[in-house]
Scaffold this motif. Structure first.
Motif, short mmCIF file in Angstrom:
data_model
loop_
_atom_site.label_atom_id
_atom_site.label_comp_id
_atom_site.label_asym_id
_atom_site.label_seq_id
_atom_site.Cartn_x
_atom_site.Cartn_y
_atom_site.Cartn_z
N ARG A 1 0.84 -1.19 0.00
CA ARG A 1 0.00 0.00 0.00
C ARG A 1 0.87 1.24 0.00
N THR A 2 0.49 2.22 -0.80
CA THR A 2 1.12 3.53 -0.77
C THR A 2 0.05 4.55 -0.41
N GLU A 3 0.48 5.75 -0.10
CA GLU A 3 -0.47 6.77 0.33
C GLU A 3 -1.47 7.08 -0.78
N ALA A 4 -1.00 7.20 -2.02
CA ALA A 4 -1.85 7.58 -3.13
C ALA A 4 -1.98 6.41 -4.10
N MET A 5 -3.16 5.79 -4.09
CA MET A 5 -3.41 4.65 -4.98
C MET A 5 -4.88 4.27 -4.89
N PRO A 6 -5.41 3.58 -5.91
CA PRO A 6 -6.75 3.02 -5.79
C PRO A 6 -6.73 1.76 -4.93
N VAL A 7 -7.83 1.50 -4.24
CA VAL A 7 -7.98 0.28 -3.46
C VAL A 7 -8.95 -0.64 -4.19
N VAL A 8 -8.50 -1.84 -4.50
CA VAL A 8 -9.32 -2.82 -5.23
C VAL A 8 -9.32 -4.13 -4.46
N VAL B 1 -17.94 1.44 -3.93
CA VAL B 1 -17.66 1.09 -5.32
C VAL B 1 -16.41 1.80 -5.86
N TRP B 2 -15.89 2.75 -5.11
CA TRP B 2 -14.71 3.49 -5.55
C TRP B 2 -13.99 3.97 -4.30
N ALA B 3 -12.73 3.63 -4.17
CA ALA B 3 -11.92 4.08 -3.04
C ALA B 3 -10.52 4.34 -3.56
N GLU B 4 -10.09 5.59 -3.47
CA GLU B 4 -8.80 5.97 -4.05
C GLU B 4 -8.29 7.24 -3.39
N THR B 5 -6.98 7.33 -3.28
CA THR B 5 -6.34 8.59 -2.91
C THR B 5 -5.53 9.06 -4.11
N VAL B 6 -5.85 10.25 -4.59
CA VAL B 6 -5.23 10.79 -5.79
C VAL B 6 -4.12 11.75 -5.38
N GLU B 7 -2.93 11.43 -5.78
CA GLU B 7 -1.77 12.26 -5.46
C GLU B 7 -1.91 13.64 -6.12
N GLY B 8 -1.31 14.65 -5.52
CA GLY B 8 -1.26 15.95 -6.15
C GLY B 8 -0.56 15.88 -7.49
N GLY B 9 -1.14 16.54 -8.51
CA GLY B 9 -0.58 16.47 -9.84
C GLY B 9 -0.95 15.20 -10.57
N ASN B 10 -2.06 14.58 -10.20
CA ASN B 10 -2.48 13.34 -10.85
C ASN B 10 -3.98 13.40 -11.14
N TYR B 11 -4.51 12.33 -11.71
CA TYR B 11 -5.91 12.33 -12.12
C TYR B 11 -6.52 10.96 -11.86
N THR B 12 -7.86 10.92 -11.98
CA THR B 12 -8.57 9.65 -11.88
C THR B 12 -9.86 9.76 -12.66
N HIS B 13 -10.55 8.64 -12.83
CA HIS B 13 -11.81 8.63 -13.58
C HIS B 13 -12.58 7.37 -13.23
N LYS B 14 -13.90 7.44 -13.42
CA LYS B 14 -14.75 6.28 -13.12
C LYS B 14 -16.12 6.52 -13.73
N VAL B 15 -16.80 5.44 -14.10
CA VAL B 15 -18.20 5.49 -14.49
C VAL B 15 -19.03 5.06 -13.29
N LEU B 16 -19.98 5.92 -12.88
CA LEU B 16 -20.79 5.67 -11.69
C LEU B 16 -22.25 5.53 -12.06
N ALA B 17 -22.93 4.62 -11.38
CA ALA B 17 -24.35 4.39 -11.63
C ALA B 17 -25.19 5.48 -10.99
N ARG B 18 -26.37 5.67 -11.57
CA ARG B 18 -27.33 6.62 -11.03
C ARG B 18 -27.61 6.31 -9.56
N GLY B 19 -27.59 7.35 -8.73
CA GLY B 19 -27.83 7.19 -7.30
C GLY B 19 -26.57 7.05 -6.48
#
Length: 274
Positions: free
Chosen positions: A20-27, A43-61
């Motif tokens: 585990r690192t401080e900034a990473m997705p948890v799967v 359904v989504w658990a992640e720490t995004v480091e400064g200067g980085n990005y993320t993305h996900k498709v999420l269901a309604r609700g």
């Protein structure tokens, strides 16, 4: 461990399993150590480091909570209807239709079709921005010396291009974005006053009112006056919940909001979704 050979490289890579690192997705997301709800619902658990990005498709609700862990995160956000990327966040309509340029609890994030993509259901920060968009390659190169995605000072638009490409989108599909945790205020003369952050721990919770594609770039706000590139980790958590329904105070909060929810409900009903 030696990595000069294929076998050594393989053994080294396999030895990292479970690290585990401080900034990473948890799967899977349910393995997140401190879930905001029942772990199985994450359904989504992640720490995004400064200067980085993320993305996900999420269901309604689905509810999405962003948290500024150390006080210098800035979450630049874009939203798209998941199966119709031509319907996307329209910042101008979000501001204009609701008669409010300042984002906060009970505000709606509207598409260019007059429908609700997401609603803001909780906010402990109050420092957000719907006016400036994100940083660009030219600006960051001029200010920090570089703005490419691989540099130490990546621009938000360059990171959005990467996130977009992973969802079948192109640079031309990137509209102006919203920013959370670093705000601005409009002075009487029309100029902007950078208000910065409220400090560590501020959070905002969004509720997806349609299936949405979410793009997030965690980079300094373009109006941040500091000469150094300052961007700290952003926590991203999402869990299954329910969309806003008629009779909910948020649905009835304003005539404009009610019409946007009705537009959304009519569209979803025609598709047999709601």
């Amino acid at each position: 461990m030696a990595t000069a050979t294929t076998y050594g490289a393989r053994d080294h890579a396999r030895a990292q399993a479970g690290s585990r690192t401080e900034a990473m997705p948890v799967v899977p997301a349910g393995a997140w150590p401190t879930p905001p709800c029942e772990a199985g619902h994450l359904v989504w658990a992640e720490t995004v480091e400064g200067g980085n990005y993320t993305h996900k498709v999420l269901a309604r609700g689905t509810e999405l909570r962003l948290t500024d862990l150390r006080g210098d995160a800035c979450a630049h956000l874009l939203l798209y209807a998941a199966d119709r990327p031509w319907e996307r966040l329209n910042v101008a309509d979000t501001v204009k239709v609701q008669w409010n340029a300042y984002l906060g609890e009970e505000q709606l994030l509207l598409s260019d079709q007059g429908r609700v993509l997401a609603s803001l259901v909780a906010d402990t920060s109050g420092r957000h921005d719907a006016l400036c968009g994100t940083s660009t390659l030219v600006r960051n190169t001029h200010r920090y010396g570089d703005g490419t995605p691989q540099s130490d000072s990546p621009a938000g638009r360059e990171l959005f291009k990467l996130a977009a490409a992973k969802n079948g989108l192109e640079a031309r599909d990137l509209p102006p974005s919203l920013s959370f945790f670093q705000g601005v205020e409009v002075r009487d003369d029309g100029s902007l006053d950078f208000t910065g952050s409220t400090g560590p721990g501020g959070s905002v919770t969004l509720r997806a009112e349609q299936d949405v594609t979410v793009l997030i770039a965690n980079v300094p706000h373009p109006a941040d006056p500091r000469t150094e590139y300052v961007s700290t980790p952003l926590e991203v958590l999402a869990w299954r919940a329910a969309p806003t329904e008629p009779g909910d105070p948020l649905w009835e909060a304003t005539p404009e909001g009610r019409r946007a929810f009705l537009n959304t409900a009519e569209f979803l009903a025609a598709r047999g979704i709601a």
